[in-house]
Design a protein around this motif. Structure first.
Motif, short mmCIF file in Angstrom:
data_model
loop_
_atom_site.label_atom_id
_atom_site.label_comp_id
_atom_site.label_asym_id
_atom_site.label_seq_id
_atom_site.Cartn_x
_atom_site.Cartn_y
_atom_site.Cartn_z
N ALA A 255 0.84 -1.20 0.00
CA ALA A 255 0.00 0.00 0.00
C ALA A 255 0.87 1.25 0.00
CB ALA A 255 -0.92 0.01 1.21
N ALA A 256 0.48 2.25 -0.75
CA ALA A 256 1.24 3.50 -0.81
C ALA A 256 1.07 4.27 0.50
CB ALA A 256 0.76 4.35 -1.97
N TRP A 292 8.37 6.20 -0.07
CA TRP A 292 7.13 7.00 -0.16
C TRP A 292 6.89 7.44 -1.60
CZ3 TRP A 292 6.83 12.76 1.39
CH2 TRP A 292 5.54 13.13 1.78
N LEU A 293 7.94 8.01 -2.24
CA LEU A 293 7.84 8.48 -3.62
C LEU A 293 7.68 7.31 -4.58
CD1 LEU A 293 8.12 10.61 -5.89
CD2 LEU A 293 10.60 10.31 -5.71
N ALA A 294 8.52 6.27 -4.41
CA ALA A 294 8.49 5.15 -5.35
C ALA A 294 7.12 4.48 -5.37
CB ALA A 294 9.57 4.14 -4.99
N LEU A 295 6.54 4.22 -4.19
CA LEU A 295 5.25 3.54 -4.15
C LEU A 295 4.11 4.44 -4.63
CD1 LEU A 295 5.51 1.49 -0.84
CD2 LEU A 295 5.66 0.66 -3.20
N HIS A 296 4.21 5.73 -4.32
CA HIS A 296 3.18 6.65 -4.81
C HIS A 296 3.15 6.64 -6.34
CE1 HIS A 296 0.59 10.23 -4.90
NE2 HIS A 296 1.39 10.67 -5.87
N TRP A 297 4.34 6.78 -6.94
CA TRP A 297 4.39 6.79 -8.40
C TRP A 297 3.96 5.44 -8.96
CZ3 TRP A 297 6.80 4.14 -12.31
CH2 TRP A 297 6.75 4.73 -13.58
N ASN A 301 0.81 4.64 -11.59
CA ASN A 301 1.18 4.26 -12.95
C ASN A 301 1.09 2.76 -13.18
OD1 ASN A 301 2.48 6.80 -14.45
ND2 ASN A 301 2.97 6.92 -12.27
N ALA A 302 0.42 2.05 -12.27
CA ALA A 302 0.32 0.59 -12.40
C ALA A 302 -0.32 0.18 -13.72
CB ALA A 302 -0.46 0.02 -11.22
N HIS A 303 -1.24 1.01 -14.24
CA HIS A 303 -1.92 0.66 -15.48
C HIS A 303 -0.96 0.62 -16.67
CE1 HIS A 303 -1.92 5.05 -15.09
NE2 HIS A 303 -1.82 5.08 -16.40
N ARG A 304 0.20 1.23 -16.53
CA ARG A 304 1.18 1.21 -17.62
C ARG A 304 1.90 -0.13 -17.73
NH1 ARG A 304 4.90 6.46 -16.86
NH2 ARG A 304 6.14 5.25 -18.34
N PHE A 305 1.68 -1.01 -16.72
CA PHE A 305 2.42 -2.27 -16.66
C PHE A 305 1.41 -3.42 -16.56
CE2 PHE A 305 4.77 1.18 -14.65
CZ PHE A 305 5.85 1.27 -15.53
#
Length: 908
Positions: A255-256, A292-297, A301-305
């Motif tokens: 979870a972010a 924090w930044l990595a999981l937020h991004w 952007n999960a739909h890109r993968f």
């Protein structure tokens, strides 16, 4: 897309009816021609669009007679409708000054470039530029239709690659009817029909396309479509979708963490990742917000993968026994990808090879969190460019950047505004607004550290009745201890402790000493003296600390620690270094600044009588400064450290060094108009003289304080200090002469020219008896200056010309400049304006060569007065404007107000 911009305009819509939407809803843009003006600017957002081009876009090649006036009217109305989206006039055109991503067209194109076609198409809301009917709008609309179609076909290709077919038939049928001769679309439709079990329909559609191309274009289908037709005829098994791996699509992202604020630039850099830059290394000291930044991004952007997301915490900065072996991480990835355990090889290199084979050509995201070094990451890197990898580490991982093309995304602390937003999100606006002073202190003491702010906010949230002022007081009293939250993962001291334990012994010692070093920053040479290391070893240790994100390195080559990291380093110095080791290091650091500053002052004023320094400590290597420019640049860069070095010397009981540092700073302070700093260093010296037997230090402290209090118009205090200095000079004619010179200055500042002249004559007589040509020249000029101030211009000119001859004979440039300024004053008041301008101009040139901004301002003011008297208002105004800027930077309020009055008067 919705992007908040402080309650103003958030989106400009071109992929549909031209509109602007705010947080409150649609914005009324008026008639279609006005909306066409906005569209003409928005397609080139952030760039100046020439007026002629806007006119052509709105009205075509034959605009109406008053098109430019009408355009100006439209712009005015748009500005009123869009106050948060400035339309700026610049260089012959207009510019829509908003971020590119606030325009749906540019957001659409950025998402397509990034591979997020589905996200891009979600921005479409009708026909592009609906409602606009200019020739340009019609042409642009057709181009945008083609872009949208291309994106739709890209999305179909993605879905076909994922094995889909039957579900695409209905969607493609409408596109095929609209574009019957598009061969790419025809091929997609054939494959979708074939996978839906409709081979006959696929073959029939091929024939329709073939006949249509022959009838309308006189051509046959291209080779790719013909080859697909042959494969459909042959029922090629290669056209069937590949079976999905056993475990399905992995979705391993944790979870972010919430809430998330700021980091706009870093998120934009991550958004730019495409197939050619597959790794982004996010580095920063522990607690700065990397995960924090990595999981937020990643979540946004999960739909890109579509082929899944993998995550592993390598625990690189915890106890070594807890660190995750890369082979263990690879096995975990293989299992998540559905590889049967019996198929996973035993050898790590074979596991890595199987992992790379498994993810080849898949579009996946890998988040590799908390890596210790490059070696821990490399086995987890895919072998193809279809995947994106985010790596977080407290190390900057230079090997990953240089050998594997990683894009570094270093993190800094949050801004004060972002820190406040974080507290508001955690505690609510009412609670934050209720205690503004406590909130300001918490933000300042946490220094923008997300972890520190999170700890404070978490405690405050768990005790809703407690005041934020109490939290601020605890942080003020306990420092880092107040940020120890018990949980090692949420305790700033624990986070820093693991970074510290990963250092080598030499890096750890340098880190600790930097915690007690004087000043907010340091460069390599100062650090070498502080640590007593050869320059090469000091540089290697600093590089290690920088790679570990424990120090920052700016573009000027200076190292800086965050205040909380510095506090932790100081604790390590007190814990692991003896008092003698700390004292020896501080002695080397103070001596570095003292001996370099002394040499620099001699360069700036070679005719000044130098003080005699003690020998520098062993292993202290001062810097050699070649000329005025080098000396001034060094003083400017090191000024804060020099002030801190004097305070360190005082704390260490080095009273002689306190005096000598004040002496070495005086010329620089005078030339740059730093009266407040001059008062500070000489007040410290006056305190230190209580421990010194030499009365010279006390005389100098009183004299310099007297001069600076005169400059700052504290005249009674000035005279008190100067008379105290004079009382101490009975046995020292040199100090007596210089003190009379300072008293003359003080009386001038107070408006007492007669008293000033009397003290100047005293100083002149003393210098003549001592056979001191430079001192004699200085006081000859001073006598001439006060004679001129009192209207005796002939005697003034004779004394000043004699002074100038002596200064030139002994190459005293500072004295030459001062005397030329005096002669300019004499010539101005005897109506010899050309001579006055020549002397003033030469004085300004000499002052500029020496970097003496204080005197530049004063002489420019007088030069402006001469230009005005001569009738050259333009030259006068230019000189006054430059003088005003300098007066303001030097806090010379009365002088600045006087110049403003001169500028406000109409030219004569």
């Amino acid at each position: 897309m919705v992007r908040s911009r402080c309650g103003g305009v958030v989106e400009f819509c071109l992929l549909g009816e031209v509109a602007a939407r705010s947080t409150g809803g649609p914005v009324d843009l008026g008639p279609s021609m006005q909306r066409c003006v906005l569209a003409a600017l928005a397609v080139d957002v952030g760039r100046v669009v020439p007026v002629g081009r806007i006119v052509e876009r709105v009205w075509g090649s034959e605009p109406p007679p008053r098109a430019r006036a009408t355009l100006s009217s439209y712009i005015s109305r748009l500005r009123a409708a869009l106050p948060e989206a400035p339309i700026v006039w610049r260089s012959g055109g207009y510019l829509l000054d908003v971020p590119r991503e606030d325009v749906d067209l540019h957001r659409f194109r950025a998402l397509v470039r990034a591979g997020d076609v589905a996200g891009a198409l979600a921005l479409r809301h009708g026909e592009p530029l609906t409602g606009l009917d200019s020739d340009w709008a019609r042409t642009e609309r057709e181009l945008l239709r083609q872009e949208l179609l291309g994106a739709e076909l890209d999305l179909v290709d993605d879905r076909l690659r994922q094995g889909r077919g039957e579900g695409l038939v209905a969607d493609l049928a409408g596109l095929v009817a609209a574009h019957p001769l598009d061969e790419r679309l025809a091929g997609q439709y054939l494959l979708a029909l074939y996978r839906a079990g409709r081979s006959a329909d696929a073959l029939e559609h091929f024939q329709r396309v073939r006949l249509g191309l022959r009838d309308q274009l006189g051509a046959d289908p291209g080779e790719p479509l013909r080859e697909l037709h042959r494969r459909v005829l042959a029922a090629d098994p290669g056209l069937d979708p590949e079976p999905a791996p056993g475990a399905g699509v992995p979705r391993q992202l944790p979870a972010a963490p919430e809430p998330f604020v700021g980091r706009r630039d870093e998120l934009a850099r991550l958004d730019e990742l495409d197939g050619t830059a597959v790794i982004s290394s996010i580095a920063g000291v522990g607690g700065i917000g990397k995960t924090w930044l990595a999981l937020h991004w990643a979540h946004h952007n999960a739909h890109r993968f579509p082929d899944g997301q993998l995550f592993v915490d390598l625990r690189g900065f915890g106890p070594r026994a807890d660190q995750v072996d890369p082979a263990t991480a690879v096995r975990g990835f293989l299992e998540a990808l559905g590889v049967d355990r019996d198929r996973i090889p035993v050898e790590p290199h074979a596991q890595t090879a199987l992992f790379r084979t498994t993810v080849a050509d898949r579009r996946m995201l890998l988040v590799v969190d908390n890596a210790a070094d490059t070696g821990q990451v490399v086995p987890l890197l895919p072998g193809t460019r279809s995947c994106t990898v985010l790596v977080t580490s407290r190390s900057r991982l230079p090997g990953l950047v240089t050998r594997h093309g990683a894009r570094p995304v270093p993190l800094d602390v949050l801004t004060a505004a972002e820190a406040r937003a974080l507290l508001v999100r955690r505690l609510g606006a009412d609670r934050v607004d209720a205690e503004p002073e406590a909130v300001a202190e918490l933000i300042a003491r946490c220094g923008g550290f997300p972890l520190a702010l999170g700890i404070i906010a978490g405690r405050a949230r768990s005790t809703p009745g407690a005041s934020l002022a109490a939290a601020a007081a605890e942080l003020r009293d306990l420092g880092l201890t107040a940020l120890d939250d018990g949980d090692p993962a949420a305790s700033l001291p624990d986070v820093l402790r693991w970074s510290y334990r990963a250092l080598t012994a030499e890096q750890a010692a340098v880190f600790a000493l930097l915690g007690i070093a004087p000043g907010p920053t340091t460069d390599l040479r100062a650090a070498a003296s502080l640590t007593g290391l050869p320059t090469g070893r000091a540089a290697a240790a600093l590089r290690g600390l920088h790679q570990a994100s424990l120090v920052d390195l700016d573009s000027a080559g200076r190292y800086r620690m965050h205040d909380l990291v510095r506090a932790y380093a100081a604790e390590r110095a007190n814990e692991h270094l003896s008092a003698d080791e700390r004292s020896a290091a501080l002695r080397r650091a103070v001596d570095f600044y003292l001996h370099t500053a002394h040499a620099g002052d001699v360069v700036l004023d070679p005719h000044r009588n130098p003080v005699r320094l003690e020998d520098a400590a062993p292993d202290c290597v001062p810097v050699s400064l070649a000329d005025d420019n080098a000396a001034l640049a060094w003083f400017e860069a090191e000024h804060a450290c020099l002030l801190a070095a004097q305070q360190t010397a005082a704390a260490e009981g080095r009273h002689l060094a306190v005096w000598h540092l004040a002496w070495a700073l005086s010329t620089f302070h005078k030339r740059t108009g730093r009266s407040a700093d001059q008062i500070t260093v000489w007040q410290s010296t006056l305190t230190a003289t209580e421990h010194l037997a030499d009365p010279t230090a006390r005389i100098q402290a009183h004299r310099h304080l007297g001069r600076e209090y005169s400059v700052t118009e504290r005249h009674d205090e000035a005279l008190r200090h100067l008379h105290a200095a004079l009382e101490l000079t009975d046995q020292d004619p040199v100090q007596q002469a210089v003190t009379h010179w300072a008293l003359a200055w003080a009386w001038e500042m107070r408006g007492g020219n007669q008293q000033a002249l009397e003290h100047a004559f005293h100083a002149l007589a003393l210098h003549e008896r001592m056979d001191d040509p430079i001192g004699q020249a200085i006081t000859l000029n001073q006598v001439g200056w006060y004679q001129a101030r009192m209207g005796d211009f002939e005697q003034a000119r004779e004394h000043c010309e004699a002074a100038l001859a002596l200064h030139r004979k002994h190459d005293n440039r500072d004295g030459q400049a001062n005397t030329l300024d005096s002669l300019g004053y004499v010539h101005h008041h005897t109506a010899r304006y050309d001579d006055a301008i020549a002397h003033y101009s030469e004085a300004v040139t000499l002052y500029r060569e020496q970097g003496d901004t204080y005197e530049i301002a004063s002489t420019l003011n007088r030069l402006a007065q001469t230009h005005a008297a001569r009738g050259d208002a333009t030259a006068a105004r230019a000189a006054w404007q430059e003088a005003l800027a300098l007066y303001q930077s030097q806090q010379r309020t009365a002088d600045a107000d006087n110049v403003r009055r001169q500028l406000a008067e109409p030219p004569r």
